[in-house]
Design a protein around this motif. Structure first.
Motif, PDB file in Angstrom:
ATOM      1  N   LEU A   1      31.370 -19.785 -20.688  1.00  0.00           N
ATOM      2  CA  LEU A   1      31.370 -19.190 -20.020  1.00  0.00           C
ATOM      3  C   LEU A   1      30.016 -18.646 -19.907  1.00  0.00           C
ATOM      4  O   LEU A   1      29.261 -18.362 -18.669  1.00  0.00           O
ATOM      5  N   ILE A   2      29.666 -17.576 -21.289  1.00  0.00           N
ATOM      6  CA  ILE A   2      28.463 -16.898 -21.236  1.00  0.00           C
ATOM      7  C   ILE A   2      27.431 -17.476 -20.861  1.00  0.00           C
ATOM      8  O   ILE A   2      26.652 -17.457 -20.156  1.00  0.00           O
ATOM      9  N   TYR A   3      27.227 -19.373 -21.083  1.00  0.00           N
ATOM     10  CA  TYR A   3      26.570 -20.272 -21.540  1.00  0.00           C
ATOM     11  C   TYR A   3      26.460 -20.329 -19.646  1.00  0.00           C
ATOM     12  O   TYR A   3      24.967 -20.352 -18.504  1.00  0.00           O
ATOM     13  N   MET A   4      27.546 -20.180 -18.780  1.00  0.00           N
ATOM     14  CA  MET A   4      27.678 -21.135 -17.446  1.00  0.00           C
ATOM     15  C   MET A   4      26.366 -19.531 -16.689  1.00  0.00           C
ATOM     16  O   MET A   4      25.861 -19.087 -15.969  1.00  0.00           O
ATOM     17  N   ILE A   5      26.372 -18.408 -17.399  1.00  0.00           N
ATOM     18  CA  ILE A   5      26.291 -17.062 -16.607  1.00  0.00           C
ATOM     19  C   ILE A   5      24.922 -17.748 -16.845  1.00  0.00           C
ATOM     20  O   ILE A   5      23.978 -16.540 -16.252  1.00  0.00           O
ATOM     21  N   ASP A   6      24.393 -17.483 -18.484  1.00  0.00           N
ATOM     22  CA  ASP A   6      22.504 -17.471 -19.262  1.00  0.00           C
ATOM     23  C   ASP A   6      22.237 -18.656 -17.431  1.00  0.00           C
ATOM     24  O   ASP A   6      21.380 -18.567 -17.934  1.00  0.00           O
ATOM     25  N   ASP A   7      22.895 -19.713 -17.665  1.00  0.00           N
ATOM     26  CA  ASP A   7      22.154 -21.221 -16.624  1.00  0.00           C
ATOM     27  C   ASP A   7      22.395 -20.871 -14.803  1.00  0.00           C
ATOM     28  O   ASP A   7      21.372 -20.968 -14.560  1.00  0.00           O
ATOM     29  N   GLY A   8      22.493 -19.238 -14.684  1.00  0.00           N
ATOM     30  CA  GLY A   8      21.962 -18.608 -13.538  1.00  0.00           C
ATOM     31  C   GLY A   8      22.833 -18.574 -12.892  1.00  0.00           C
ATOM     32  O   GLY A   8      22.850 -18.085 -11.559  1.00  0.00           O
ATOM     33  N   PHE A   9      24.316 -18.835 -12.850  1.00  0.00           N
ATOM     34  CA  PHE A   9      25.416 -19.021 -12.397  1.00  0.00           C
ATOM     35  C   PHE A   9      26.240 -17.237 -12.109  1.00  0.00           C
ATOM     36  O   PHE A   9      26.058 -16.517 -13.483  1.00  0.00           O
TER      37      PHE A   9
ATOM     38  N   ALA B   1      30.610  -6.481 -20.101  1.00  0.00           N
ATOM     39  CA  ALA B   1      29.811  -6.095 -19.519  1.00  0.00           C
ATOM     40  C   ALA B   1      29.013  -7.126 -19.389  1.00  0.00           C
ATOM     41  O   ALA B   1      28.207  -6.431 -18.881  1.00  0.00           O
ATOM     42  N   TYR B   2      29.475  -8.386 -19.076  1.00  0.00           N
ATOM     43  CA  TYR B   2      28.631  -9.009 -18.035  1.00  0.00           C
ATOM     44  C   TYR B   2      29.487  -8.812 -16.327  1.00  0.00           C
ATOM     45  O   TYR B   2      28.972  -8.967 -15.572  1.00  0.00           O
ATOM     46  N   GLY B   3      30.806  -7.750 -15.884  1.00  0.00           N
ATOM     47  CA  GLY B   3      30.984  -7.723 -14.773  1.00  0.00           C
ATOM     48  C   GLY B   3      32.289  -8.179 -14.291  1.00  0.00           C
ATOM     49  O   GLY B   3      32.600  -8.111 -12.826  1.00  0.00           O
ATOM     50  N   PHE B   4      32.753  -8.408 -15.362  1.00  0.00           N
ATOM     51  CA  PHE B   4      33.922  -8.664 -14.981  1.00  0.00           C
ATOM     52  C   PHE B   4      35.158  -7.378 -14.890  1.00  0.00           C
ATOM     53  O   PHE B   4      35.301  -6.654 -16.115  1.00  0.00           O
ATOM     54  N   CYS B   5      35.477  -7.505 -14.030  1.00  0.00           N
ATOM     55  CA  CYS B   5      36.968  -6.223 -13.135  1.00  0.00           C
ATOM     56  C   CYS B   5      38.096  -6.819 -13.446  1.00  0.00           C
ATOM     57  O   CYS B   5      38.467  -7.492 -12.671  1.00  0.00           O
ATOM     58  N   PRO B   6      38.832  -6.109 -14.640  1.00  0.00           N
ATOM     59  CA  PRO B   6      40.359  -6.991 -14.521  1.00  0.00           C
ATOM     60  C   PRO B   6      41.312  -6.335 -13.661  1.00  0.00           C
ATOM     61  O   PRO B   6      40.663  -5.483 -13.182  1.00  0.00           O
ATOM     62  N   GLY B   7      41.618  -7.461 -12.702  1.00  0.00           N
ATOM     63  CA  GLY B   7      42.848  -7.142 -11.899  1.00  0.00           C
ATOM     64  C   GLY B   7      44.059  -6.311 -12.556  1.00  0.00           C
ATOM     65  O   GLY B   7      44.279  -6.226 -14.073  1.00  0.00           O
TER      66      GLY B   7
END
Length: 489
Positions: free
Chosen positions: A228-236, A270-276
């Motif tokens: 998941l972290i790698y996906m964010i670092d890849d620009g998604f 910290a990456y922007g996740f807002c739990p529902g």
């Protein structure tokens, strides 16, 4: 006008009419047809030029007829002759085979598991045909190979897609990744992803999601989180659904500490996740599983601060956790808060709250609440009464216990196996051995087999010396009845 003038006028008029007629006649198309080179294409000579539109229509019509003939021949031919039937059908109509015809043949061969014939068809498609093969043919073929556990064949056909004059995309890659993940071949994924770059395929967000789901399914949550972290670092962008999936997977981890769980959650935030609401319910469930009732209460309070209204399920879980930690005053506040905010308690909520009252040995308040819940439309069931009986047994309130048992019978609530187990254990704890034997005998008469824990708890108290003792009679019934003493308690 005299006669001579009239004759002169008529002659002039006739001459003019003749000149006009001659001019008209000489200018008509008929006078030019003999010398016109285009007259060869007139309808009279049947030599009209063939329109390109009509040629394409005729070709398409022939291909449709050839495909229709091919489909009709499937019922009469064995699958081993489909390739020759394909070629003959289109040769008969003087046209070339179409991708649609090959797709039909491939699906027919897969359905009948004719893998040898399928190899011949694919070889012919690769080396003889010249059209660009649609990618959907290979997507369906990879999926079919996966359904028949032909993993290597699925991988091979994926890498051979360019040989069929087709540019593979991420769709065919995702199809192969799904096959590998579903069949448990995750160890092949890294090599597949690396080689796909040489095919000009760029892994997309959908590909990451496929892999994250597969890792969560096998509880490799640490690897899923890293991906998941790698996906964010890849620009998604951050995928909220994948965060929720990882969070729910973390909640199922039996050996995960609260600190580690909190670390994962804070990093996702910290990456922007807002739990529902559902995410926070999973957090509460994890904390309660680890005996952190007050921490669960803090999460519930934070939900309200964030503008998320907790539902009755969240309140019931936290209420149970607070009562388990002995924070009865907090439990009362929480129950009152539910009513103030308009969250209607259900039967499970009442069961938890009444159990808390009995744990406080507030017998009267518990019985009053038991009577009140019927007035609000909740009918107590055997689970409700079992919770009350367990609390009364633990507190030694045998008198109140008998009152509740009589109340159960008056309400038509039947005792189940758990009810008898609770009452027998309570009677043994209070030294009421004869009463425990009566309950055990009543239990067996109803066809309910006692657990081994119940029997072995009662056995040391039996007096088997007296010939007419009640204990000896129960012991004989247990022995003759072949009770499953080896079952779990």
């Amino acid at each position: 006008m005299n006669c001579s003038k009239l004759k002169s006028f008529n002659s002039i008029t006739h001459a003019n009419h003749s000149r006009i007629f001659v001019r008209f006649k000489s200018s008509s198309p008929k006078s030019k047809r003999k010398n016109n080179p285009l007259n060869l294409y007139l309808r009279k000579n049947r030599k009209w030029p063939l329109s390109s539109h009509n040629a394409k229509y005729q070709e398409k019509f022939n291909q449709q007829e050839a495909l229709r003939a091919l489909k009709q021949s499937v019922s009469s031919l064995s699958p081993t002759h489909l390739l020759s039937s394909l070629i003959n059908s289109f040769t008969m109509y003087n046209c070339n085979p179409t991708p649609l015809a090959y797709h039909f043949v491939i699906k027919t061969l897969v359905k009948s598991s004719q893998w040898q014939e399928l190899s011949l068809v694919l070889d012919h498609l690769e080396k003889v045909e010249i059209f660009e093969t649609p990618e959907v043919i290979f997507i369906d073929l990879i999926e079919a190979y996966g359904n028949f556990n032909k993993i290597q064949e699925a991988v091979d056909i994926f890498f051979k897609i360019p040989n069929f004059r087709c540019n593979p995309s991420v769709e065919s890659l995702n199809c192969l990744l799904l096959v590998l993940c579903d069949k448990g071949w995750l160890e092949m994924v890294p090599e597949i992803v690396l080689k796909s770059h040489t095919m000009s395929i760029r892994i997309e967000e959908s590909s990451y999601c496929i892999l994250i789901k597969a890792l969560c399914r096998i509880n490799k949550v640490n690897h899923a989180f890293g991906l998941l972290i790698y996906m964010i670092d890849d620009g998604f962008e951050l995928d909220e659904r994948m965060c929720s999936l990882i969070l729910s997977t973390l909640c199922r981890q039996g050996d995960l500490s609260v600190d580690a769980f909190t670390g994962y959650l804070e990093e996702m935030k910290a990456y922007g996740f807002c739990p529902g609401r559902l995410d926070l319910c999973n957090v509460i469930r994890f904390l309660l599983k680890n005996g952190k009732g007050m921490d669960a209460l803090n999460v519930l309070d934070q939900m309200k601060v964030d503008g998320i209204k907790p539902d009755v399920f969240c309140y019931t879980m936290v209420l149970d956790g607070v009562i388990s930690e002995g924070e009865y005053a907090k439990a009362d506040e929480l129950f009152d808060e539910m009513l103030v905010l308009g969250v209607v308690p259900d039967l499970c909520t009442y069961n938890v709250y009444i159990g808390g009252l009995f744990k406080q040995r507030n017998i009267d308040a518990g019985l009053d609440m038991l009577a009140c819940i019927e007035d609000v439309g909740c009918k107590p069931d055997v689970v409700t009464y079992n919770g009350i009986l367990r609390a009364l047994c633990e507190s030694g309130e045998l008198k109140a216990l008998k009152e509740v048992v009589n109340l159960m019978r008056s309400k038509g609530v039947q005792h189940d196996l758990k009810t008898y187990e609770i009452m027998i254990a309570g009677m043994i704890r209070q030294g009421e051995i004869r009463e425990a034997c009566n309950l055990l005998q009543e239990m067996m008469e109803k066809g309910l087999e006692p657990q081994s824990s119940t029997f072995f708890r009662l056995l040391p108290t039996f007096d088997l010396t007296g010939p007419g003792s009640k204990e000896l009679e129960v012991f004989r019934e247990i022995t003759v009845g072949s009770v499953a003493l080896g079952s779990s308690g």
